[in-house]
Design a protein around this motif. Sequence first.
Motif, mmCIF file in Angstrom:
data_model
loop_
_atom_site.group_PDB
_atom_site.id
_atom_site.type_symbol
_atom_site.label_atom_id
_atom_site.label_comp_id
_atom_site.label_asym_id
_atom_site.label_seq_id
_atom_site.Cartn_x
_atom_site.Cartn_y
_atom_site.Cartn_z
ATOM 1 N N THR A 1 -33.180 25.048 103.025
ATOM 2 C CA THR A 1 -33.616 25.098 101.620
ATOM 3 C C THR A 1 -34.131 23.747 101.154
ATOM 4 O O THR A 1 -35.100 23.668 100.381
ATOM 5 N N LYS B 1 -35.437 32.420 98.829
ATOM 6 C CA LYS B 1 -34.964 32.455 100.216
ATOM 7 C C LYS B 1 -33.456 32.345 100.203
ATOM 8 O O LYS B 1 -32.881 31.588 99.410
ATOM 9 N N ASP C 1 -32.647 34.682 105.694
ATOM 10 C CA ASP C 1 -32.389 34.092 107.011
ATOM 11 C C ASP C 1 -31.002 34.556 107.431
ATOM 12 O O ASP C 1 -29.988 34.035 106.959
ATOM 13 N N LYS D 1 -34.968 28.637 92.152
ATOM 14 C CA LYS D 1 -33.856 28.992 93.040
ATOM 15 C C LYS D 1 -32.495 28.668 92.444
ATOM 16 O O LYS D 1 -32.261 27.565 91.962
ATOM 17 N N LEU E 1 -40.021 30.577 108.310
ATOM 18 C CA LEU E 1 -39.643 31.102 106.995
ATOM 19 C C LEU E 1 -40.727 30.827 105.957
ATOM 20 O O LEU E 1 -41.055 31.697 105.143
ATOM 21 N N MET F 1 -42.900 33.391 103.480
ATOM 22 C CA MET F 1 -42.873 33.217 102.031
ATOM 23 C C MET F 1 -44.285 33.111 101.460
ATOM 24 O O MET F 1 -44.600 33.721 100.439
ATOM 25 N N VAL G 1 -36.883 36.354 100.885
ATOM 26 C CA VAL G 1 -36.908 36.124 102.327
ATOM 27 C C VAL G 1 -35.506 35.717 102.746
ATOM 28 O O VAL G 1 -34.936 34.758 102.215
ATOM 29 N N SER H 1 -29.969 32.166 102.930
ATOM 30 C CA SER H 1 -29.365 32.148 104.258
ATOM 31 C C SER H 1 -27.964 32.725 104.172
ATOM 32 O O SER H 1 -27.247 32.495 103.189
#
Length: 436
Positions: free
Chosen positions: A92, A81, A199, A108, A275, A279, A197, A83
Amino acid sequence: MRTVNIILKKRRGEALSYREIEHLITGFTRGDIPDYQMAAWAMAVYFRGMSGEETADLTELMQKSGDEIDLSSVDGIKVDKHSTGGVGDKTTLVLAPLVAAAGVPVAKMSGRGLGHTGGTLDKLESFSRFSVDMTREAFIDQVNRIGVAIVGQTENLTPADKQLYALRDVTATVDSIPLIASSVMSKKLAAGADVIVLDVKVGSGAFMKTEAEAFRLARTMVEIGNRLNRKTIAVVSDMNQPLGQAVGNALEVREAIDTLKGDGPEDVTELCLELASHMLVAAGKGDSRKQARQHVQRLMKSGKALEKLKELVRAQGGDDREVDEPDRLPQAPLKIDVRADQDGVVDSVDAEQIGMAAMSLGAGRETKGDVIDLAVGIVLHKKIGDAVHKGEPVATIHANDASKAKRAVDMVSKAVQLTDPSQQVTIPSLIYGVVD
């Protein structure tokens, strides 16, 4: 192949071939193409744009310019993910343990804060002794053991992007949609996730100030991901006011802990559920977003999501007692209320100004080398549409320096605008739409 001819071709608005873009990126990274020629090309792109194919080619070439993380030894569909940056954005900190608790591996790589937007790594370092540095082998091993790891980006991840961004920063070519999208996506693709994903923030505290710009960026990044065989989804969300109430590293960690308990601010909780549902569905852990949403809500209620955060903190050397006892986290000695000077309703909260106020306290960096103060920040007590009585606190400044606190009080007072109680106030939507 002559660089000047490629610049001229783009200046005319023509599409460049893969080989022409490759010539630019490899030559610039090696030092064969000088800054002034690359700056001329970037300015041509700024005015003439790039096709979807060109943008995907640029992204792929920057992705392959340095290290690429191979996550094939991690079981399951890996979801990342990202942003585009905002004020008070602690998603997060919630999403990584929440999604991992649902059985979706989260490997991540995150960044540090610069300017008025915060960085995930800085926030995590609010936990005593938390380490964001580990070898690639240890990184993958931790994801296989507990389902989640969050580390800093390697120095050699997308070096072409680093060099190009530094040049764009000093040549007024940062705000080009193809160049922004390729910069973001090259790093995400190099990090190795199967699903991305995004944001995408829009509003006063975001890089994209209008809905049209935000959706254009979202569509461009989704198209890049799809062209390069990564499932990519973008959620466009509001940043006309800070997300949640807390702005500042340790303060945001506390709010993330509350959210994982199911007690967080409504907007933080809603965005994280939105979100997380994307996911999970993308990773094959739910037939519908409604089902996925219900699943992660149960993980919050049961305490399993919070337990996963404790596992993450413990695995990376941090003190997991601070999850159960957040008063152990860094705290500033000065707490000064910003009070309303009249009755009214909150008409606007300038997110960028709130972020700048937090930065002035020491919560953010003006340059990459600045040392930040993990304890300081701002807690908002009122959001757009809330009623306020004269003398009531609209925010509290958490500071380590009285003069900095005074300056922050003035900034926050100007950032929170009230209107007459009889006036109708439009509350901005949290989520503007989804691009997939």
